[in-house]
Design an enzyme around this catalytic site. Structure first.
Site, short mmCIF file in Angstrom:
data_model
loop_
_atom_site.label_atom_id
_atom_site.label_comp_id
_atom_site.label_asym_id
_atom_site.label_seq_id
_atom_site.Cartn_x
_atom_site.Cartn_y
_atom_site.Cartn_z
N HIS A 272 0.84 -1.21 0.00
CA HIS A 272 0.00 0.00 0.00
C HIS A 272 0.88 1.27 0.00
CE1 HIS A 272 -3.34 -2.65 0.54
NE2 HIS A 272 -2.98 -2.99 1.76
N ASP A 323 -5.09 -8.38 -3.05
CA ASP A 323 -5.35 -8.09 -1.64
C ASP A 323 -6.63 -8.73 -1.10
OD1 ASP A 323 -5.23 -7.04 0.88
OD2 ASP A 323 -5.31 -4.94 0.32
ZN LIG Z 1 -3.40 -6.88 2.89
#
Ligand SMILES: [Zn+2]
Length: 455
Positions: A272, A323
């Protein structure tokens, strides 16, 4: 066992330097051993139209596929990442090893069908539903390995170290009972996972300190050497609340703190890294670490937009991950990555790299290289790389009159996953006409398993 060599020929294929015509690949024991350009198609070769190297999916939590679409109702006016996480924890408490194998295999089938040939499984469900350790420490990890055997996907398994509920070594919450390990138990888990990996031809085991929330500075110091050269993945700076808590606890932003306190290197993947300033972007780029971007999940969770254009201009490497697996779609991850930059900069063709003028090729090659680096394995249609290959349907209407880079631009921006034809893993065809060879059976198991998990 004598494994005969295999030959594939593509009318056009994407090599590291760009598109070439009549590309022949010889594959021995899963690895590309010769690459020829411009030759004839011999009678012994399998012939296809358009060939690409397979894409790495550098960040997945397979079990979350079971709740895709269930978090899209407003339960309270302040719905955010943290209320979504409550739902994840509820699901996490129902799923057993057999369920995980089925849900994981279903997710991996979908990954392969859209062009992902290797997955980095960031795995934190370690103990049984009550939080008690299984007799076999890697019971849940072995379900992920079994799914990879079922589907054929390349696996970089990343067992997670998770010890705390927040900064400053806070005691874990009841909802985290299945994740929590001490360092001794984690070392045993890692050893068992490495044993499991030895049973697959090219599985890799890295390590994953969960986040700066869940791991103290002392624990991070103890964990990093355990990687022994393998990938190290960490969630970082995904949510503003996490950034604020990090500043309150340490006086620094998460990425700044990490770069100052950990030996961040090209083996690291910062997943991220959404909330970063310009100095931090340059710091990550200088470290050689990969930014693990998950545009669909980051959009779904309202995380924010990573300044990828600035990062890429600074020489930073990035890859993509699915994810939460709310939607498994390789081209959509790449498209959304580019569109996020366009929407915040009011410009077009933002993520162009070097002197390549095609946004599609820049995105594809950069993410394939960055993803492979983060997962610890070679990539590309080159000698010595695994024969992980994707072919596209030349008869798709998005490709009418297209050649070379226009094919990738059209694949990513105009066609999407329906344009995938075949996918090979280590030279073995696991997807044909867009369908995984075991989809029917894995899908049936998934249909039988799911209702018991989300009741
Ligand atoms: Zn994650």
């Amino acid at each position: 066992v004598i494994e005969s060599s295999k030959k594939l020929v593509f009318d056009q294929a994407l090599l590291p330097g760009g598109w070439q015509e009549r590309v022949g690949l010889t594959i021995d024991e899963g690895v590309i051993t010769t690459v020829t350009i411009g030759g004839e198609v011999g009678a012994d070769a399998e012939h296809h139209a358009i060939g690409l190297p397979g894409m790495a999916n550098l960040h997945s939590h397979a079990f979350q596929r079971a709740m895709a679409g269930l978090a899209e109702r407003r339960e309270n006016p302040a719905d955010d990442f943290w209320s979504w996480r409550d739902l994840v924890y509820r699901l996490a408490h129902t799923i057993g090893p057999d369920d995980l194998r089925v849900v994981g295999a279903m997710a991996q089938v979908e990954m392969l069908e859209c062009g992902f040939t290797r997955v980095g499984e960031f795995h934190y469900l370690h103990h049984d539903q009550d939080g008690h350790p299984f007799a076999e420490v890697a019971e849940m990890s072995s379900a992920i390995f079994a799914a990879a055997v079922d589907t054929g996907i390349g696996l970089t398994h990343l067992p997670v170290f998770y010890a705390h509920a927040g900064f400053g070594g806070q005691a874990p919450e009841e909802g985290q009972r299945r994740f929590v390990c001490d360092l001794d138990r984690y070392a045993l888990l890692l050893e068992s996972c490495r044993e499991l990996a030895r049973q697959l031809p090219d599985a890799i085991v890295g390590i994953a300190p969960h986040s700066l929330r869940a791991v103290t500075s002392e624990e991070l110091d103890a964990l990093a050497p355990l990687a022994a050269g393998a990938p190290i993945h960490i969630h970082i700076a995904e949510q503003l609340r996490e950034v604020e808590e990090c500043r309150a606890a340490t006086g620094a932003n998460p990425v700044t703190w990490l770069l100052d306190h950990a030996p961040v290197s090209p083996e690291w993947c910062l997943v991220h890294a959404t909330h970063v300033d310009e100095d931090e972007l340059h710091g990550i780029a200088r470290s050689g670490a990969v930014a693990g971007l998950c545009p669909i999940t980051e959009a779904n969770l309202g995380d924010g937009i990573f300044p990828a254009t600035t990062f890429a201009d600074a020489g930073g490497s990035y890859g993509i991950g699915t994810d939460s697996n709310v939607l498994i779609d390789m081209t959509e991850e790449l498209r959304l990555l580019e569109y996020g930059q366009r929407l915040t900069s009011n410009r077009r063709n933002a993520l162009i790299q070097g002197n390549c003028r095609s946004t599609g090729r820049s995105l594809y090659q950069t993410a394939a290289r960055g993803g492979a680096q983060a997962l610890g394995c070679p990539t590309g249609l080159v000698v010595g790389a695994p024969a992980d290959i994707v072919s596209l349907r030349s008869d798709h209407i998005a490709f009418v009159g297209r050649r070379g880079d226009h094919i990738l631009d059209s694949f990513i921006f105009a066609a999407g996953a329906q344009a995938v034809d075949c996918v090979w893993r280590r030279g073995e065809r696991v997807v044909s006409q867009g369908r995984h060879r075991r989809r029917e059976e894995i899908e049936r198991q998934f249909r039988n398993t799911l209702p018991g998990l989300i009741a």
